[in-house]
Design a protein around this motif. Structure first.
Motif, PDB file in Angstrom:
ATOM      1  N   LEU A 100       0.829  -1.208   0.000  1.00  0.00           N
ATOM      2  CA  LEU A 100       0.000   0.000   0.000  1.00  0.00           C
ATOM      3  C   LEU A 100       0.860   1.253   0.000  1.00  0.00           C
ATOM      4  CD1 LEU A 100      -2.857  -1.042   2.456  1.00  0.00           C
ATOM      5  CD2 LEU A 100      -2.942  -0.909  -0.039  1.00  0.00           C
ATOM      6  N   ASP A 101       1.988   1.228   0.702  1.00  0.00           N
ATOM      7  CA  ASP A 101       2.891   2.385   0.702  1.00  0.00           C
ATOM      8  C   ASP A 101       3.505   2.593  -0.677  1.00  0.00           C
ATOM      9  OD1 ASP A 101       2.392   2.854   3.363  1.00  0.00           O
ATOM     10  OD2 ASP A 101       4.192   1.835   4.093  1.00  0.00           O
ATOM     11  N   ARG A 102       3.696   1.497  -1.413  1.00  0.00           N
ATOM     12  CA  ARG A 102       4.316   1.598  -2.737  1.00  0.00           C
ATOM     13  C   ARG A 102       3.301   1.929  -3.823  1.00  0.00           C
ATOM     14  NH1 ARG A 102       5.782  -2.888  -6.051  1.00  0.00           N
ATOM     15  NH2 ARG A 102       5.501  -4.241  -4.231  1.00  0.00           N
ATOM     16  N   VAL A 103       2.144   1.259  -3.817  1.00  0.00           N
ATOM     17  CA  VAL A 103       1.164   1.437  -4.893  1.00  0.00           C
ATOM     18  C   VAL A 103       0.295   2.674  -4.678  1.00  0.00           C
ATOM     19  CG1 VAL A 103      -0.834   0.374  -6.039  1.00  0.00           C
ATOM     20  CG2 VAL A 103       1.149  -1.024  -5.422  1.00  0.00           C
ATOM     21  N   ARG A 104      -0.046   2.949  -3.433  1.00  0.00           N
ATOM     22  CA  ARG A 104      -0.908   4.093  -3.075  1.00  0.00           C
ATOM     23  C   ARG A 104      -2.204   4.112  -3.896  1.00  0.00           C
ATOM     24  NH1 ARG A 104       1.564   7.525   0.331  1.00  0.00           N
ATOM     25  NH2 ARG A 104       3.835   7.341   0.549  1.00  0.00           N
ATOM     26  N   PRO A 105      -3.031   3.109  -3.732  1.00  0.00           N
ATOM     27  CA  PRO A 105      -4.269   3.043  -4.530  1.00  0.00           C
ATOM     28  C   PRO A 105      -5.304   4.064  -4.062  1.00  0.00           C
ATOM     29  CG  PRO A 105      -4.247   1.299  -2.896  1.00  0.00           C
ATOM     30  CD  PRO A 105      -2.901   1.967  -2.814  1.00  0.00           C
ATOM     31  N   ASP A 106      -6.195   4.417  -4.972  1.00  0.00           N
ATOM     32  CA  ASP A 106      -7.338   5.268  -4.617  1.00  0.00           C
ATOM     33  C   ASP A 106      -8.410   4.460  -3.909  1.00  0.00           C
ATOM     34  OD1 ASP A 106      -6.427   7.731  -5.955  1.00  0.00           O
ATOM     35  OD2 ASP A 106      -6.690   6.565  -7.786  1.00  0.00           O
ATOM     36  N   VAL A 107      -8.493   3.185  -4.256  1.00  0.00           N
ATOM     37  CA  VAL A 107      -9.533   2.326  -3.688  1.00  0.00           C
ATOM     38  C   VAL A 107      -9.007   0.904  -3.611  1.00  0.00           C
ATOM     39  CG1 VAL A 107     -10.575   1.904  -5.953  1.00  0.00           C
ATOM     40  CG2 VAL A 107     -11.962   1.615  -3.905  1.00  0.00           C
ATOM     41  N   ILE A 108      -9.457   0.182  -2.602  1.00  0.00           N
ATOM     42  CA  ILE A 108      -9.158  -1.243  -2.460  1.00  0.00           C
ATOM     43  C   ILE A 108     -10.477  -1.993  -2.563  1.00  0.00           C
ATOM     44  CG2 ILE A 108      -8.294  -3.062  -0.925  1.00  0.00           C
ATOM     45  CD1 ILE A 108      -6.599  -0.867   0.447  1.00  0.00           C
ATOM     46  N   HIS A 109     -10.534  -2.958  -3.461  1.00  0.00           N
ATOM     47  CA  HIS A 109     -11.737  -3.779  -3.610  1.00  0.00           C
ATOM     48  C   HIS A 109     -11.371  -5.207  -3.237  1.00  0.00           C
ATOM     49  CE1 HIS A 109     -15.326  -5.085  -6.377  1.00  0.00           C
ATOM     50  NE2 HIS A 109     -15.383  -5.624  -5.166  1.00  0.00           N
ATOM     51  N   ILE A 110     -11.804  -5.656  -2.061  1.00  0.00           N
ATOM     52  CA  ILE A 110     -11.485  -7.008  -1.619  1.00  0.00           C
ATOM     53  C   ILE A 110     -12.558  -7.976  -2.104  1.00  0.00           C
ATOM     54  CG2 ILE A 110     -10.172  -6.197   0.381  1.00  0.00           C
ATOM     55  CD1 ILE A 110     -12.542  -7.022   2.154  1.00  0.00           C
ATOM     56  N   GLN A 111     -12.104  -9.182  -2.491  1.00  0.00           N
ATOM     57  CA  GLN A 111     -13.009 -10.188  -3.019  1.00  0.00           C
ATOM     58  C   GLN A 111     -13.385 -11.241  -1.983  1.00  0.00           C
ATOM     59  OE1 GLN A 111     -14.156  -9.597  -6.193  1.00  0.00           O
ATOM     60  NE2 GLN A 111     -12.955  -7.752  -5.819  1.00  0.00           N
ATOM     61  N   SER A 112     -12.807 -11.138  -0.799  1.00  0.00           N
ATOM     62  CA  SER A 112     -13.200 -12.002   0.314  1.00  0.00           C
ATOM     63  C   SER A 112     -12.732 -11.336   1.598  1.00  0.00           C
ATOM     64  CB  SER A 112     -12.593 -13.407   0.196  1.00  0.00           C
ATOM     65  OG  SER A 112     -11.233 -13.397   0.591  1.00  0.00           O
ATOM     66  N   HIS A 113     -13.259 -11.816   2.707  1.00  0.00           N
ATOM     67  CA  HIS A 113     -12.893 -11.248   4.006  1.00  0.00           C
ATOM     68  C   HIS A 113     -11.811 -12.071   4.691  1.00  0.00           C
ATOM     69  CE1 HIS A 113     -16.197 -14.172   4.628  1.00  0.00           C
ATOM     70  NE2 HIS A 113     -15.415 -14.564   5.620  1.00  0.00           N
ATOM     71  N   VAL A 114     -11.227 -13.026   3.959  1.00  0.00           N
ATOM     72  CA  VAL A 114     -10.224 -13.873   4.596  1.00  0.00           C
ATOM     73  C   VAL A 114      -8.843 -13.265   4.419  1.00  0.00           C
ATOM     74  CG1 VAL A 114     -11.579 -15.986   4.666  1.00  0.00           C
ATOM     75  CG2 VAL A 114     -10.340 -15.442   2.600  1.00  0.00           C
ATOM     76  N   ILE A 115      -7.812 -14.019   4.196  1.00  0.00           N
ATOM     77  CA  ILE A 115      -6.458 -13.571   4.509  1.00  0.00           C
ATOM     78  C   ILE A 115      -6.007 -12.335   3.733  1.00  0.00           C
ATOM     79  CG2 ILE A 115      -4.049 -14.290   4.627  1.00  0.00           C
ATOM     80  CD1 ILE A 115      -5.153 -17.181   4.997  1.00  0.00           C
ATOM     81  N   ILE A 116      -5.958 -12.402   2.397  1.00  0.00           N
ATOM     82  CA  ILE A 116      -5.490 -11.235   1.634  1.00  0.00           C
ATOM     83  C   ILE A 116      -6.466 -10.077   1.775  1.00  0.00           C
ATOM     84  CG2 ILE A 116      -5.090 -10.367  -0.702  1.00  0.00           C
ATOM     85  CD1 ILE A 116      -3.841 -13.049  -1.403  1.00  0.00           C
ATOM     86  N   GLY A 117      -7.754 -10.353   1.611  1.00  0.00           N
ATOM     87  CA  GLY A 117      -8.745  -9.301   1.741  1.00  0.00           C
ATOM     88  C   GLY A 117      -8.726  -8.672   3.126  1.00  0.00           C
ATOM     89  N   ARG A 118      -8.599  -9.510   4.148  1.00  0.00           N
ATOM     90  CA  ARG A 118      -8.567  -9.008   5.528  1.00  0.00           C
ATOM     91  C   ARG A 118      -7.383  -8.071   5.749  1.00  0.00           C
ATOM     92  NH1 ARG A 118      -6.136 -10.568  10.346  1.00  0.00           N
ATOM     93  NH2 ARG A 118      -7.409 -10.246  12.228  1.00  0.00           N
TER      94      ARG A 118
END
Length: 395
Positions: A100-118
């Motif tokens: 997140l510090d490197r990419v600095r996205p405008d929005v994050i869209h998670i596809q699940s609430h588990v590990i990566i999304g969490r």
């Protein structure tokens, strides 16, 4: 619209606990969403598991014909499952912070609430980044791969929904593919105002040959796993009138293939059942175009992209009356519903379709083609672009 009024492109980060080369509804949705957003001029990044114990780094991958940046994190195989891989939870948060510090996205869209999304939701919220969450996961669907005793399974489900609630509350908008799936999510969490947004597809990618079929070919497309209840379909095949000379093709692969091949032999229909294994997109489309009817017995579909693909191919649908499938199958119009697990009723429904007059069959084909229009991918992309920009949409 003037150039000043044109919305600026966004940098969008999709968090996917399952993604290409995985073959499932959530992965397919994420692929089409990512490619569609790139096609509209956005800078899209995807976080997904690697296929090794080492992080594969960040590379430009071509998905659905569009180039986008995919960040692959080290993952491990979950051996009770035939393909599922997961990132170690204690590694996900540090990796999310760095990314997140490197990419600095405008929005994050998670596809699940588990590990990566969490991990992305928690770290993104700390940075004030807009979070949009789409739920493709029911804890109940994971039970077949936990090896837990029955009492422990009930505890696992409660724990799973509480975990989902904690992460989904971080999102400014929560979506799921259908109204029924949204209602289900609201019943099991404290989330309200969950938006039904179709996974979408581009119907023009599929070929629909409208007209009667000389051969009675029944087809299923999907993962060959327990929750798909393919055994119910196999048990229905011997109940069909033998004069129909019906065949059944299972397009896909999974951990239940050997068991189902054995069952087909026990039922005496081995010569009428074909298991294709994994196929290319072109082969999948050809199987749908050449079939007579699509059948799905699953009781855990939050939408079913495969069913929509069959509709876009001009097929009548026979589906279990469970979860989101009734949203796609309009009884007596583009297909029929049957009581889940009832192979006798399923056989009756299949027999109806296979003995239609040419006019009746064509009418049902056209109804499928008409019904799938509301699931056009451009509508889905419009909706998510609005949510990414913070617009409030009605249910």
């Amino acid at each position: 619209m003037s150039q000043a009024d044109t919305p600026r492109p966004m940098r969008i980060l999709l968090g996917c606990d399952t993604f290409l080369p995985d073959v499932n509804g959530a992965a397919r949705f994420a692929e089409r969403l990512a490619a569609g957003l790139v096609g509209r001029g956005h800078d899209v990044h995807v976080v997904a598991p690697s296929k090794t114990h080492a992080s594969a780094g960040s590379f430009v991958e071509t998905i659905e014909g569009e180039p986008l940046t995919v960040h692959r994190w080290a993952s491990w195989r979950w051996y009770p499952h035939d393909w599922l891989r997961f990132v170690m939870p204690w590694r996900a948060r540090p990796q999310a912070r760095k990314l997140l510090d490197r990419v600095r996205p405008d929005v994050i869209h998670i596809q699940s609430h588990v590990i990566i999304g969490r991990a992305l939701a928690i770290e993104g919220r700390k940075r004030g980044i807009c979070i949009v969450a789409t739920n493709h996961v029911m804890p109940e669907n994971v039970l077949d791969f936990t090896l837990l005793p029955e009492r422990a399974k009930r505890v696992f489900v409660r724990w799973g929904w509480r975990g989902a609630d904690r992460i989904l509350k971080l999102a400014s908008a929560v979506t799921t593919p259908t109204r029924r799936a949204a209602d289900f999510l609201e019943r099991n969490t404290h989330r309200r105002g969950v938006l039904p947004v179709s996974c979408g597809l581009r119907a023009s990618d599929y070929e629909a040959v409208v007209g009667p079929r000389d051969e009675h070919k029944i087809v299923f497309v999907g993962r060959v796993t327990l929750e798909k209840e393919i055994d119910v379909i196999l048990r229905a095949i011997p109940r069909l009138d033998h004069a129909l000379n019906a065949s059944f093709t299972i397009v896909g692969d999974g951990d239940q293939r050997k068991n189902l091949e054995k069952l087909a032999g026990e039922l005496g229909i081995k010569d009428r059942v074909t298991f294709t294994g994994r196929v290319t997109d072109a082969e999948l489309r050809a199987h749908l175009t050449g079939a007579s009817v699509f059948v799905i017995a699953s009781i855990a579909e939050l939408q079913s992209i495969a069913t929509m693909e069959a509709m876009a191919s001009g097929l009548p649908i026979v589906a279990a009356n469970a979860m989101a499938l009734p949203h796609l199958v309009h009884e007596g119009e583009n297909g029929f519903l049957f009581q889940p697990g009832n192979d006798r009723e399923l056989a009756d429904r299949l027999g109806q379709v296979l003995t239609f007059s040419p006019a009746e069959y064509e009418q049902m084909q056209r109804a499928s083609l008409e019904a799938v229009k509301v699931h056009d991918i451009d509508r889905t992309l419009d909706t998510f672009e609005a949510l990414y920009r913070g617009e409030k949409l009605s249910r």
